[in-house]
Scaffold this motif. Structure first.
Motif, PDB file in Angstrom:
ATOM      1  N   PHE A  21       0.835  -1.198   0.000  1.00 47.14           N
ATOM      2  CA  PHE A  21       0.000   0.000   0.000  1.00 47.14           C
ATOM      3  C   PHE A  21       0.872   1.250   0.000  1.00 47.14           C
ATOM      4  N   VAL A  22       0.240   2.402  -0.218  1.00 48.17           N
ATOM      5  CA  VAL A  22       0.937   3.687  -0.148  1.00 48.17           C
ATOM      6  C   VAL A  22       0.804   4.196   1.288  1.00 48.17           C
ATOM      7  N   PRO A  48       1.366   6.993   3.094  1.00 48.26           N
ATOM      8  CA  PRO A  48       0.623   8.211   3.458  1.00 48.26           C
ATOM      9  C   PRO A  48      -0.887   8.116   3.249  1.00 48.26           C
ATOM     10  N   ASP A  49      -1.349   7.118   2.451  1.00 49.66           N
ATOM     11  CA  ASP A  49      -2.783   6.978   2.197  1.00 49.66           C
ATOM     12  C   ASP A  49      -3.512   6.166   3.261  1.00 49.66           C
ATOM     13  N   VAL A  50      -2.778   5.566   4.198  1.00 49.49           N
ATOM     14  CA  VAL A  50      -3.423   4.735   5.227  1.00 49.49           C
ATOM     15  C   VAL A  50      -4.160   5.627   6.226  1.00 49.49           C
ATOM     16  N   LYS A  51      -5.418   5.290   6.478  1.00 49.65           N
ATOM     17  CA  LYS A  51      -6.192   6.065   7.465  1.00 49.65           C
ATOM     18  C   LYS A  51      -6.491   5.240   8.719  1.00 49.65           C
ATOM     19  N   LYS A  91      -6.083   7.470  11.887  1.00 52.13           N
ATOM     20  CA  LYS A  91      -5.703   8.833  11.509  1.00 52.13           C
ATOM     21  C   LYS A  91      -6.962   9.688  11.445  1.00 52.13           C
ATOM     22  N   ASN A 149       4.438  -2.418   5.326  1.00 48.37           N
ATOM     23  CA  ASN A 149       4.502  -2.226   3.881  1.00 48.37           C
ATOM     24  C   ASN A 149       5.707  -2.962   3.269  1.00 48.37           C
ATOM     25  N   MET A 161      -7.255   2.149   3.450  1.00 51.82           N
ATOM     26  CA  MET A 161      -6.796   3.361   2.763  1.00 51.82           C
ATOM     27  C   MET A 161      -7.854   4.463   2.840  1.00 51.82           C
ATOM     28  N   SER A 162      -7.475   5.662   2.460  1.00 51.66           N
ATOM     29  CA  SER A 162      -8.392   6.804   2.487  1.00 51.66           C
ATOM     30  C   SER A 162      -9.556   6.624   1.526  1.00 51.66           C
ATOM     31  N   ASP A 163      -9.381   5.801   0.464  1.00 52.26           N
ATOM     32  CA  ASP A 163     -10.478   5.550  -0.479  1.00 52.26           C
ATOM     33  C   ASP A 163     -11.308   4.324  -0.104  1.00 52.26           C
ATOM     34  N   GLU A 212     -10.160   1.196   0.294  1.00 49.10           N
ATOM     35  CA  GLU A 212      -9.528  -0.072  -0.079  1.00 49.10           C
ATOM     36  C   GLU A 212      -8.818  -0.674   1.128  1.00 49.10           C
TER      37      GLU A 212
END
Length: 467
Positions: free
Chosen positions: A191-192, A194-197, A220, A252, A283-285, A287
């Motif tokens: 995963f990316v 910074p995109d993890v919430k 987050k 990661n 993720m923020s979206d 996923e």
């Protein structure tokens, strides 16, 4: 009148010519240009519309790849996650294949086809492409021998009505000349960061089970601050961002060292039916990335909950044995940025000290007493505020509690108003203990032990002298 009539005629003529150009000549030119561009390529489709890729080698080995949203799956000869960095270049390169040179047209003679390496072809690449109506069609490209001159290979399209043999770049062979293992995903939690919430780690069981599991939650919130809720916490508490970030990079960075089993009905689950760890990163979206881990002597086995594939992994940092709230909690309880401070007030039993920043010339600070303002040495103010901001607590006493249980009569109150923060920082300090000074930040409803040095910093701020 005659002049007016001539003007009208000329205007109409101009509009007619303009219409002819835009509606007849220009579309015709564009079609001609598109046709010429099309003739320079044996394939020209939108790469994002490629839904499947099938690669067949001369020895009969066949690999099937299927697009799943923004990722790829291997669907033949096994079902497994594919490495998008190996598959995306195929979709990109084979969606637009430029012809370097047309060698010959109307080639149907088997001997000639064999001479160029098409019977059998060294590689057969089938693209399944969805059109505007989402209907699927197949495009098959045959790859023949390498050219004896230059960096090129012979190729032909199976449905080409002209049956032409062309030369294309040999780099198109490099992206498909791989074995099955080369196409497999080697990072199961890719995963990316910074995109993890949200991150949830469950020890001793799966997330949905109600056994003796221990759940560690990292969340987050708006503004980018991380909060944690561990088994030893009764509520969410602020986390140290650097520690959470290091943990996310450790997860990661989990790498597959060996593919153990791809059977859909494995005889041996290597203990993964009762995993030691279950990890879920959201993720923020929306996923989600999931992984189950079983830690055996000398080896760590892993699998995705929704897939049959079992593999062993390498984890660089032993994060699963150091999931302690004290390690991940934020110890800088104030942690404000000095350049954002608007006002600081320090209140003792019989004394109040107020320091304000000039709202216009923000490099200036004033000591305020009633209606009187006296300028202070800004470098001294900034240095002491920085020290106060960076004070780290020695220990955590209790969370989600009534602060007055521990600090009945505050010895010192510190209020820090910060630009961009809705509520000020409100620090209260009470009695001195063996470990340090007991205190709290009122908005957090948590009680801490502060180092004795914090009172020295506060005293120095109170004793700042005007210029």
């Amino acid at each position: 009148m005659r002049v007016f009539r001539q003007t009208i005629i000329l205007l109409v003529a101009f509009l007619v010519i303009l219409g002819v150009y835009f509606f007849v000549i220009k579309p015709s030119e564009e079609k001609k240009k598109q046709k010429e561009e099309q003739e320079k390529k044996i394939v020209n489709v939108d790469s994002s519309k490629i839904s499947e890729i099938w690669i067949t080698k001369q020895n009969g080995e066949k690999i099937g790849l299927k697009r799943v949203n923004s990722k790829w799956d291997i669907i033949h000869p096994i079902w497994a996650e594919a490495d998008k960095f190996s598959v995306n270049p195929i979709a990109s390169r084979y969606s637009s294949i430029e012809i370097e040179r047309v060698i010959e047209k109307n080639v149907v003679d088997e001997e000639k086809l064999k001479e160029f390496g098409f019977i059998p072809p060294r590689f057969k690449v089938e693209l399944k492409v969805k059109d505007e109506k989402e209907e699927e069609k197949s495009i098959v490209i045959l790859i023949g021998e390498k050219s004896k001159v230059g960096y090129s290979i012979y190729a032909k399209r199976e449905d080409d009505p002209e049956n032409k043999i062309v030369l294309i770049s040999a780099s198109l062979e490099a992206v498909i000349d791989k074995n099955l293992q080369d196409f497999r995903e080697k990072k199961p939690m890719d995963f990316v960061v910074p995109d993890v919430k949200k991150l949830v780690i469950v020890k001793n069981g799966k997330q949905e089970e109600g056994t003796n599991k221990k759940e560690y939650i990292f969340e987050k919130r708006e503004g980018g601050d991380w909060y944690i809720k561990f088994p030893e916490n009764t509520t969410y508490v602020k986390a140290r961002e650097s520690q959470v970030r290091d943990l996310l990079y450790s997860i990661n960075g989990i790498k597959i060292t060996e593919f153990v089993s791809d059977s859909t009905q494995p005889q041996n689950l290597y203990g993964l039916e009762n995993p030691d760890l279950s990890i879920e990163a959201t993720m923020s979206d929306g996923e989600k990335y999931n992984l189950l881990l079983k830690i055996q002597p000398g080896k760590i086995y892993a699998k995705k909950p929704d897939r049959p594939n079992i593999f062993s992994v390498e984890i660089q940092k032993d994060f699963y044995n150091t999931l302690f709230a004290s390690l991940y909690r934020e110890r800088k309880i104030l942690g404000f940025y000095v350049w954002r401070v608007k006002e600081v007030s320090i209140e003792r039993e019989q004394k109040i000290t107020i320091i304000q920043r000039d709202p216009v010339n923000t490099d200036k600070f004033y000591l305020v007493s009633g209606n009187e303002k006296k300028e202070l040495d800004s470098s001294q103010v900034k240095d002491l505020l920085s020290q106060l901001s960076n004070v780290e607590v020695v220990d955590f006493v209790e969370d989600n509690t009534d602060i007055t249980k521990f600090v009945k009569v505050p010895k010192i109150r510190v209020r820090v108003d910060v630009d961009g923060r809705l509520t000020p920082y409100l620090l209260v300090l009470g009695d001195k203990t063996e470990k340090g000074i007991i205190g709290a930040e009122e908005s957090e409803k948590s009680v801490y032990i502060f180092p004795p040095g914090i009172t020295e910093i506060i005293s120095k701020i109170e004793n700042l002298k005007p210029k």
